[in-house]
Design a protein around this motif. Structure first.
Motif, short mmCIF file in Angstrom:
data_model
loop_
_atom_site.label_atom_id
_atom_site.label_comp_id
_atom_site.label_asym_id
_atom_site.label_seq_id
_atom_site.Cartn_x
_atom_site.Cartn_y
_atom_site.Cartn_z
N GLN A 262 6.25 15.26 12.60
CA GLN A 262 4.78 14.80 11.26
C GLN A 262 3.78 14.24 12.32
O GLN A 262 3.00 13.99 11.79
N ASP A 284 -0.27 13.39 7.39
CA ASP A 284 -1.09 12.99 6.10
C ASP A 284 -2.00 11.93 6.37
O ASP A 284 -2.32 11.16 5.52
N TYR A 302 7.33 3.48 10.21
CA TYR A 302 6.84 4.06 9.30
C TYR A 302 7.25 5.05 8.19
O TYR A 302 6.68 4.85 7.14
N GLU A 303 8.35 5.41 8.31
CA GLU A 303 8.98 5.94 7.13
C GLU A 303 9.04 5.24 5.51
O GLU A 303 8.75 5.52 4.64
N GLU A 304 9.17 3.86 6.26
CA GLU A 304 8.93 3.28 4.70
C GLU A 304 7.83 2.92 4.46
O GLU A 304 7.37 2.33 2.79
N LYS A 306 4.98 4.19 5.02
CA LYS A 306 4.14 5.17 4.50
C LYS A 306 3.71 4.92 2.42
O LYS A 306 3.05 5.79 1.79
N LYS A 307 4.94 4.60 2.24
CA LYS A 307 5.56 4.90 0.52
C LYS A 307 4.71 4.15 -0.13
O LYS A 307 4.26 4.29 -1.11
N ASN A 308 4.08 2.17 0.23
CA ASN A 308 2.97 2.00 -0.02
C ASN A 308 1.36 2.34 0.61
O ASN A 308 0.82 1.06 -0.04
N SER A 310 -1.64 3.86 0.01
CA SER A 310 -2.23 4.75 -1.29
C SER A 310 -3.35 5.23 -0.79
O SER A 310 -3.50 6.69 -1.25
#
Length: 372
Positions: A262, A284, A302-304, A306-308, A310
């Motif tokens: 990524q 992204d 960062y994996e967790e 980036k879910k939050n 927007s």
């Protein structure tokens, strides 16, 4: 034997015998006794004759020995002649043949050794001892010509040098060519050699003014500029320090391939507090600020995070972890610039006021001195 026969005859005789039978029996007994006496006398005569014959021979032998002794005493002693050696049964020709065969057997190892030395020396003196055919297999990025030159095989090197000292050439190739990770040299009769190589994989690219340089999985940058654009899956790195580059590649290799795929670009953005602060840009649109020394420990969060998110954001991991945006940072930068400009103008105004006051004070002092 006679008694047994008599007993048998008595048993066989009937109880009542006639006078003729009795006379006949007595006649037979007397005849047997007479025959036995005759045989005994004959045996005695034979024994006497044999004894007499033995005695005569013994007397003759004694007479002969006495005569020989007398002759020996009368004759002078003869000098003993050396005994003649018995001639061997094997003929002289056969003896010579066997000796020649033995000499041949003894000299055979010497002849073989001498011939081998001659052959080896003749081979080393001939041009065939230095004729080498080298082929390369397993390469993808490195060229065959570059690998052969990096082997450092001289035209004066013998074939035996490559056979017995192949490790020296293999290690030299790995040290000289940055693409090669492993090398093995196989020999095939008569002068054929095959160099089997394994290459390092391209892990990222270093961005330069003239293009991109491959960064291998061991952190070495290959001095081979490529003008093509980097495809997705490779990382563009803007670092120039070699030690930082190697530590970066080692840290990225410790992360999961899902996360590294990524990443789009990595650049250095140091601050006064953190000299090794990196800016990691993702495909992204998000970015992460993280120190190089803490990259392998903090970047997996960062994996967790980036879910939050927007919208495209900046995740700052320099001290703790918090998120911000480029707009917010740009406004903060503009506010800080304005503040700095105001501070500059204020300081300049204060300096001008101080200069004017000092000039007025000097004028007053000059006027008072003139009136006096």
């Amino acid at each position: 034997m006679a008694k047994e026969q008599e007993d048998k005859e008595k048993k066989s005789q009937p109880k009542a015998l006639t006078e003729w039978q009795k006379r006949n029996i007595e006649f037979l007994k007397k005849k047997k006794e007479r025959d036995a006496k005759i045989t005994k006398e004959k045996e005695r005569e034979l024994k006497k004759r044999q004894a007499e014959a033995r005695g005569e021979v013994f007397e003759e032998v004694e007479k002969e020995t006495q005569l020989e002794d007398k002759e020996k005493k009368a004759k002078p002693k003869k000098v003993k002649k050396p005994k003649k050696t018995k001639r061997s049964k094997v003929p002289v020709q056969k003896k010579l043949l066997t000796e020649v065969a033995k000499a041949k057997r003894r000299s055979r190892p010497i002849v073989v050794l001498a011939s081998l030395i001659l052959l080896v020396s003749a081979f080393y003196l001939s041009p065939y001892s230095k004729a080498k055919d080298i082929q390369v297999s397993g390469q993808e990025q490195a060229t065959q010509a570059a690998i052969i030159t990096d082997l450092a095989v001289k035209p004066t090197d013998y074939i035996t040098d490559l056979i017995f000292h192949h490790k020296r050439y293999e290690n030299g190739l790995v040290a000289r060519n940055p693409w090669i990770s492993e090398a093995t040299m196989d020999y095939r009769f008569f002068n054929h050699f095959e160099v089997k190589v394994k290459e390092h994989q391209i892990f990222a690219y270093q961005s330069t003014k003239s293009g991109y340089r491959p960064i291998l999985d061991n952190g070495v940058v290959v001095n081979d500029n490529q003008e093509k654009q980097i495809t997705e899956g490779y990382i563009s790195v803007s670092l120039t320090d070699k030690t930082m580059m190697k530590s970066l590649i080692q840290s990225l290799k410790s992360l999961s391939p899902k996360l590294t795929k990524q990443i789009r670009a990595i650049s250095l953005s140091p601050t006064k507090a953190t000299k090794d602060l990196l800016l990691v840009e993702f495909y992204d649109g998000n970015s992460v600020r993280v120190p190089l020394s803490e990259l392998s420990a903090k970047l997996p969060y960062y994996e967790e995070i980036k879910k939050n998110l927007s919208e495209p954001s900046i995740v700052d991991m320099e001290v703790g972890i918090y998120t911000t945006s480029s707009d917010l940072e740009s406004s903060l930068k503009e506010a800080s610039k304005e503040k700095k400009s105001e501070e500059k103008t204020q300081t300049q105004q204060n300096e001008t006021d101080e200069t004017t006051s000092s000039s007025s004070d000097s004028e007053e002092s000059t006027s008072t001195s003139a009136s006096e």
